[in-house]
Design an enzyme around this catalytic site. Sequence first.
Site, mmCIF file in Angstrom:
data_model
loop_
_atom_site.group_PDB
_atom_site.id
_atom_site.type_symbol
_atom_site.label_atom_id
_atom_site.label_comp_id
_atom_site.label_asym_id
_atom_site.label_seq_id
_atom_site.Cartn_x
_atom_site.Cartn_y
_atom_site.Cartn_z
ATOM 1 N N TYR A 115 -8.439 -30.188 -7.658
ATOM 2 C CA TYR A 115 -9.370 -29.098 -7.971
ATOM 3 C C TYR A 115 -9.811 -29.135 -9.434
ATOM 4 O O TYR A 115 -8.971 -29.127 -10.347
ATOM 5 C CB TYR A 115 -8.677 -27.763 -7.676
ATOM 6 C CG TYR A 115 -9.444 -26.543 -8.101
ATOM 7 C CD1 TYR A 115 -10.467 -26.035 -7.310
ATOM 8 C CD2 TYR A 115 -9.139 -25.881 -9.293
ATOM 9 C CE1 TYR A 115 -11.177 -24.905 -7.685
ATOM 10 C CE2 TYR A 115 -9.838 -24.746 -9.682
ATOM 11 C CZ TYR A 115 -10.860 -24.264 -8.873
ATOM 12 O OH TYR A 115 -11.546 -23.147 -9.255
ATOM 13 N N ASN A 130 -3.780 -33.534 -12.289
ATOM 14 C CA ASN A 130 -4.401 -32.225 -12.444
ATOM 15 C C ASN A 130 -3.361 -31.141 -12.167
ATOM 16 O O ASN A 130 -3.616 -30.161 -11.495
ATOM 17 C CB ASN A 130 -5.571 -32.092 -11.455
ATOM 18 C CG ASN A 130 -6.392 -30.829 -11.658
ATOM 19 O OD1 ASN A 130 -6.881 -30.578 -12.747
ATOM 20 N ND2 ASN A 130 -6.538 -30.037 -10.604
ATOM 21 N N SER A 148 -3.251 -30.067 -8.860
ATOM 22 C CA SER A 148 -2.679 -31.005 -7.907
ATOM 23 C C SER A 148 -2.596 -32.393 -8.546
ATOM 24 O O SER A 148 -3.148 -32.629 -9.614
ATOM 25 C CB SER A 148 -3.538 -31.089 -6.635
ATOM 26 O OG SER A 148 -3.697 -29.823 -6.043
ATOM 27 N N SER A 157 0.208 -26.501 -6.047
ATOM 28 C CA SER A 157 -0.163 -27.883 -6.338
ATOM 29 C C SER A 157 -0.145 -28.715 -5.062
ATOM 30 O O SER A 157 0.822 -28.700 -4.301
ATOM 31 C CB SER A 157 0.810 -28.487 -7.354
ATOM 32 O OG SER A 157 0.420 -29.795 -7.715
ATOM 33 N N GLY A 158 -1.222 -29.451 -4.834
ATOM 34 C CA GLY A 158 -1.259 -30.399 -3.729
ATOM 35 C C GLY A 158 -0.833 -31.762 -4.221
ATOM 36 O O GLY A 158 -1.544 -32.405 -4.994
#
Length: 367
Positions: A130, A202, A237, A275-276
């Site tokens: 993102y 990120n 993420s 967070s992914g």
Amino acid sequence: MRARQLGITLGLGMPGELNAITDVPGVRVGHSTLKTRVDGKQVRTGVTVIQPRPGEARHQPCFAGYHVLNGNGDATGLEWISEAGLLTTPLAITNTHSIGIVRDTLIALERERLADPAVYWCMPVVMETYDGLLNDIWGQHVGPEQVREAINHAETGPVQEGAVGGGTGMICHEFKGGIGTASRRLPAEQGGWTVGVLVQANHGKRQELRVDGYPVGRRLMEIPSPFAERGTPGMGSIVVILATDAPLLPHQCQRLAQRASIGIARTGGGTEDSSGDLFLAFATGNQDMPPADYGRKGLPFSTALQMVNNDHISPLFSAAAEAVEEAIINALLAGEDMSTDDGVLVPGLKPETLLQALHKTGWDISR
């Protein structure tokens, strides 16, 4: 400046010649970067593409596997990898709201290159993080032209890091983040294989940041955070792509992908609900894979394969963890100051600032 140029050597392994994912023979990386304004809004985004083989991926697929540390993220094409263990397309990384157009464009490009599309379909792997603080993410500014540009620019050699491609608008540990890469090459007595890594970083809170095991983030808290008045630190993420020329089978690729978690943990990440953290590993060590033109006549009933004996796979796991750790630090060091649309500074982590913080923690470059 990259970590090793500053005298920061992470782990015990040795990098490849470029210390990049492109140290794995045949792997190519291409970026398309958008830095502009549209309808008065700031656009800071793009696409990064990884080609796993010298030619078209469908002509010689790779075994692959993936791992999800935390699933607050999205990706396309992973179910087929889980089922078949095969990577049959390029990989792409972009922002959260552009997965669809990137996937659709990769399908269109496959269609253009096929002599007989009636016997083939594809499900490209596209992953995201993102970038909505620095980019007008709702504007969905990534289009087919950016995907085509990244594909056309994919090449071997040094990989540009920082605010490029999919990493253009990313923030890591409250500093400017983005694309980072690193590699490890095993000695001959351990197989001589290479593990290369590319991250789109990120994620992370500043106070948790560690470099070479030292808690440098605690020494950097006086630097203003871009999350001071909006958002929550760590609300991002990380995507990790691991490549190796070792002959791994799909379940071994999955095991290699899992080790990305260790590299992220060593730098202080991996603990955020928001967070992914999605990781994919592919292996090019088996060279004679049948093409992915499903329905094609004349394919053999079986294919002879090689695999790394599990008694000798641990050095690959160590290489993966170290390369991920170093790639994240390289992404941070490549970051330069960037401001949000309303003027909030996202600071780059200056090399001298990092070294000063390291020395304050007791780190000694001569050790």
